[in-house]
Design a protein around this motif. Structure first.
Motif, PDB file in Angstrom:
ATOM      1  N   UNK A 267       7.926  -1.786 -10.059  1.00  0.00           N
ATOM      2  CA  UNK A 267       7.051  -2.207 -10.061  1.00  0.00           C
ATOM      3  C   UNK A 267       6.669  -3.254  -9.260  1.00  0.00           C
ATOM      4  N   UNK A 268       8.439  -3.965  -8.835  1.00  0.00           N
ATOM      5  CA  UNK A 268       7.829  -4.627  -7.842  1.00  0.00           C
ATOM      6  C   UNK A 268       7.429  -4.437  -5.821  1.00  0.00           C
ATOM      7  N   UNK A 269       7.581  -3.064  -5.773  1.00  0.00           N
ATOM      8  CA  UNK A 269       7.701  -2.480  -3.702  1.00  0.00           C
ATOM      9  C   UNK A 269       6.026  -2.450  -4.121  1.00  0.00           C
ATOM     10  N   UNK A 270       6.000  -2.981  -2.457  1.00  0.00           N
ATOM     11  CA  UNK A 270       4.630  -3.198  -2.516  1.00  0.00           C
ATOM     12  C   UNK A 270       4.144  -1.519  -2.243  1.00  0.00           C
ATOM     13  N   UNK A 271       3.107  -0.533  -2.218  1.00  0.00           N
ATOM     14  CA  UNK A 271       3.065   0.911  -2.712  1.00  0.00           C
ATOM     15  C   UNK A 271       1.566   0.744  -1.586  1.00  0.00           C
ATOM     16  N   UNK A 272       0.721   1.933  -0.421  1.00  0.00           N
ATOM     17  CA  UNK A 272      -0.311   1.616  -0.537  1.00  0.00           C
ATOM     18  C   UNK A 272      -0.648   3.441   0.056  1.00  0.00           C
ATOM     19  N   UNK A 273      -1.797   3.573  -0.192  1.00  0.00           N
ATOM     20  CA  UNK A 273      -2.134   4.421   0.096  1.00  0.00           C
ATOM     21  C   UNK A 273      -1.136   6.129  -0.884  1.00  0.00           C
TER      22      UNK A 273
END
Length: 386
Positions: free
Chosen positions: A320-326
């Protein structure tokens, strides 16, 4: 209350207004130095302070009070005839709570005194509540630490199986509901579980503590991960309130067979890294959450866990903390970080590298408690060499 004014008439007038309104405990200070001494000796509930005084004016009294943490929340009402906007702004910048314009109007004085006394009482109540809550959270975290496997357990596992175990917990401002443990088994094997309650706070933590007891009562089934989860789920259905669930993984490490055999209940996918290979392997994660429905069935899975292997289990807060994009998923990003970090030959170094990579990605103050468990398999020595 403390009335600070170098003019006796003003002190007497203000005190008379306050006493007429029912306030009885009123002290006087004749200048700034006298005020600071009296405040230090006995903290008043509120200070009515004149600005223009010889020696130490009201500006400096405010500055010194706010520089001392003991008086950070002390209401200071400044009585002043200053009409200059710059001076009024200066009073607020130095920590004045409110201004009372001279000549003093009785109704204005009493209205401002009452509202700031009420605010002070609310602040004190909130501070007491916060202190009590922090104390209770501290006790809960201490209880959690006592439930974790000990260093002696890690040493025993390493001696018997050649498997090192390390863990990391990044603490947030919220109390989490995750717990993990180790269950020693015959033939140099051991069971490993990680349970992650939905939500956060006291109820999630209490359910995690209850499930810790349940899981150790089921330790005789720990050699059978799927059955272990089935029985844990059956107990949890009767234990949890409506809407409460837990994600869970339980597996058996068999150093002789070189395997990690496991079952999952809506948990995050385990990550396997083999030293010397560039890619991480994401295991399976399926099955209904623990506590959702009676009769849930869990599948048995296997990952290779031979010499040089690194296995990482983690709770949902990590993803949940990871900054995921794309299109890239959080699990895939975590696996990519692990594939690099867990190459270190010593598991302690591998753990530290993984934590450093996570801190760089999400910061060192997560929104929820993050738990990670690391396993590393040594090259097995001959029995006689131990």
């Amino acid at each position: 209350m403390l009335v600070v004014d170098d003019t006796e008439f003003n002190r007497t007038l203000i005190s008379a207004m306050l006493r007429q309104a029912g306030f009885r405990r009123i002290q006087h200070a004749v200048d700034g130095f006298d005020a600071l001494r009296k405040i230090d000796d006995e903290l008043p509930d509120l200070v009515i302070l004149d600005i223009v005084m010889p020696g130490l004016d009201g500006f400096e009294v405010c500055r010194r009070l706010r520089a001392d943490g003991r008086f950070a929340d002390l209401p200071v009402l400044v009585q002043t005839a200053l009409s200059n906007t710059e001076d009024r702004n200066k009073a607020f910048q130095l920590g004045t709570t409110d201004l009372i314009t001279k000549p003093i109007d009785r109704h204005e004085l009493l209205a401002r005194v009452r509202i700031h006394l009420e605010n002070r009482m609310l602040i004190q109540d909130l501070q007491l509540y916060r202190a009590r809550l922090e104390n209770e959270l501290g006790m809960a975290r201490e209880m959690y630490d006592h439930l974790l496997p000990t260093a002696a357990m890690f040493d025993r596992i390493r001696h018997d199986s050649g498997v090192h175990i390390r863990h990391h917990r990044a603490v947030s401002s919220e109390l989490g509901g995750d717990i993990w443990g180790v269950i020693p088994l015959p033939e140099e094997r051991f069971g490993l579980y990680l349970l992650d309650m939905t939500g956060a706070g006291v109820s999630a933590a209490l359910n995690a503590f209850r499930m810790h007891t349940v899981l150790h009562e089921l330790s005789t089934l720990a050699t059978q991960p799927a059955r272990f989860l089935t029985e844990a789920n059956a107990r949890a259905v009767g234990l949890f309130d409506s809407g409460e669930r837990a994600a869970m993984i339980h597996g058996v490490v068999d150093p002789n067979a070189g395997t990690f055999t496991y079952a999952t209940a809506s948990c995050r996918r385990p990550i396997l890294v083999r030293r010397g290979t560039p890619d991480a392997i994401l295991g399976h994660a399926d099955g209904a959450p623990v506590g959702e429905a009676a009769g849930s069935v869990y599948r048995l899975r296997t990952l290779p866990f031979g010499p040089g292997a690194r296995l990482m289990l983690y709770n949902k807060a990590v993803l949940a903390a990871l900054p995921v994009t794309g299109p890239r998923s959080a699990e895939r990003l975590l696996a990519e970080l692990a594939a690099i970090a867990l190459q270190a030959p010593v598991l302690d170094d591998a753990r530290d590298a993984m934590i450093a990579a996570l801190v760089e990605a999400v910061g060192d103050r997560p929104g929820q408690d993050m738990t990670l468990v690391f396993l590393g398999k040594d090259v097995r020595e001959p029995l006689g060499a131990r």
